[in-house]
Write an enzyme that holds these catalytic residues in place. Structure first.
Site, PDB file in Angstrom:
ATOM      1  N   GLU A 178       0.821  -1.216   0.000  1.00  0.00           N
ATOM      2  CA  GLU A 178       0.000   0.000   0.000  1.00  0.00           C
ATOM      3  C   GLU A 178       0.854   1.264   0.000  1.00  0.00           C
ATOM      4  O   GLU A 178       1.243   1.766   1.054  1.00  0.00           O
ATOM      5  CB  GLU A 178      -0.933   0.019   1.223  1.00  0.00           C
ATOM      6  CG  GLU A 178      -1.821   1.255   1.251  1.00  0.00           C
ATOM      7  CD  GLU A 178      -2.754   1.344   2.465  1.00  0.00           C
ATOM      8  OE1 GLU A 178      -2.604   0.540   3.403  1.00  0.00           O
ATOM      9  OE2 GLU A 178      -3.617   2.229   2.465  1.00  0.00           O
ATOM     10  N   LYS A 220      -2.568  -2.087  -3.077  1.00  0.00           N
ATOM     11  CA  LYS A 220      -3.613  -1.238  -2.498  1.00  0.00           C
ATOM     12  C   LYS A 220      -3.247   0.227  -2.742  1.00  0.00           C
ATOM     13  O   LYS A 220      -2.544   0.840  -1.949  1.00  0.00           O
ATOM     14  CB  LYS A 220      -3.743  -1.526  -0.998  1.00  0.00           C
ATOM     15  CG  LYS A 220      -4.735  -0.610  -0.282  1.00  0.00           C
ATOM     16  CD  LYS A 220      -5.136  -1.175   1.060  1.00  0.00           C
ATOM     17  CE  LYS A 220      -6.020  -0.194   1.823  1.00  0.00           C
ATOM     18  NZ  LYS A 220      -6.675  -0.810   2.971  1.00  0.00           N
TER      19      LYS A 220
END
Ligand code: 13P
Length: 341
Positions: A178, A220
């Site tokens: 992420e 992500k």
């Protein structure tokens, strides 16, 4: 590392019509969320709140593929003594764990941060795997202003993400990678595009250098979107079109899935953007949600810390989970929001 098993878990995390519940707020972050609904943040109130979510059987079994937990939660038990992680497994969702230890100031880069948590990560992953976690999350934070991000911040954060991802795969845990470009500033969508492109390219370069198997990870990312303080907010179609273009330019097709963060978008905007992207055909990866705020703001408000509101909180959570599940298939329409629980 067994890559075929990692790939199976990664694909299950992005099962069509399902997405990930990010319930991994650190104690500091959940306190902020609880302050907003005037609930004292204690070990017990955090447990009660999360137990309410995990016992939302319709949402959990139909719309949620996985749940990201915070360290405290993965060891906690429900009021009746059942480990919370067992509630998640029983619903058919996969338990995951946030393993970064938050951000620290980056030396000589004023205003910029680097994510900590690599020390002893291999040992921690082993314990989490024994407890049942099958995926993990590490969040890097990149802020935008007129003179940041620096190359330094992008590079050190990408390097740490790849170190984390490689350690996860060695522990037979699927890493959610992420690299979040924040939407806090007043920049326009094109500046977000340009910075995110740089961040994603650097991240995938580091993943390659550190031999991370792309088939066994989930990305992500943020969407290409204007900063919250920008006077020029892009329409839904533009966010969707630019985000898809950006991801196609940067994310190899070997990555099984992309699960977006909501990043401070309103509940409905996060759903509408995901939906618009999933109307495009021929994408090489599955696109779904891994939302924190955009899934939890409504249930938090409906619950407000009162036991008598548990059913209302679960209805609100089920509604948002269902809306986003539809968006993950491009089947959401704004009219469905009106029929809210
Ligand atoms: P938001 O959807 O609230 O951005 O949270 C997702 C997340 O996991 C951030 O790390």
């Amino acid at each position: 590392m067994n890559l075929s098993d990692l790939n199976k878990v990664a694909l299950a995390m992005v099962t069509p019509g399902k997405g990930i519940l990010a319930a991994d707020e650190s104690s500091g972050t959940i306190k902020k969320r609880f302050d907003a609904i005037k609930v004292e943040s204690t070990e017990e109130s955090r447990r009660d709140y999360r137990e309410m979510l995990f016992r939302s059987s319709e949402a959990m079994s139909k719309y949620i593929s996985g749940v990201i937990l915070y360290d405290e939660t993965i060891w906690q038990t429900a009021r009746d003594g059942t480990p919370l992680i067992n509630l998640i497994e029983a619903s058919g969702a996969i338990p995951g764990i946030k393993v970064d230890e938050g951000t620290q100031a980056l030396p000589r880069c004023p205003g910029e941060l680097v994510t900590a948590g690599l020390d002893r990560l291999a040992e921690r992953l082993k314990k989490y795997h024994e407890r049942g976690a099958r995926f993990a999350k590490w969040r890097a934070v990149i802020d935008i202003s007129s003179d940041i991000p620096s190359m330094t911040a992008i590079h050190v954060n990408a390097h740490a993400l790849a170190r984390y991802a490689a350690l996860c795969q060695a522990a037979q845990i699927v890493p959610i990678v992420e690299p979040e470009v924040l939407m806090d500033g007043d920049h326009d969508i094109d500046r977000c595009y340009e910075v995110t492109q740089h961040v994603l390219n650097t991240t995938f370069e580091e993943l390659r250098i550190q031999r991370v198997a792309l088939e066994g990870m989930i990305l992500k990312p943020n969407m290409a979107i204007a900063g919250k303080k920008s006077a020029k907010q892009a329409p839904i179609e533009e966010v969707a079109e630019k985000t898809i273009r950006l991801l196609k330019a940067c994310v190899p097709a070997a990555v099984p899935g992309i699960a977006f963060l909501s990043g401070g978008q309103s509940d409905e905007a996060a759903t509408a953007h995901l939906n618009a992207m999933n109307r495009s055909s021929g994408l090489p990866w599955r696109l779904t949600f891994s939302y924190g705020r955009a899934l939890q703001a409504a249930p938090q408000k409906a619950w407000s810390g009162k036991p008598e509101n548990v059913a209302a909180g679960q209805r609100a959570f089920t509604h948002r989970a269902r809306m986003n599940a539809l968006a993950s298939k491009g089947e959401w329409e704004t009219g469905l929001e009106k029929k809210a629980a």
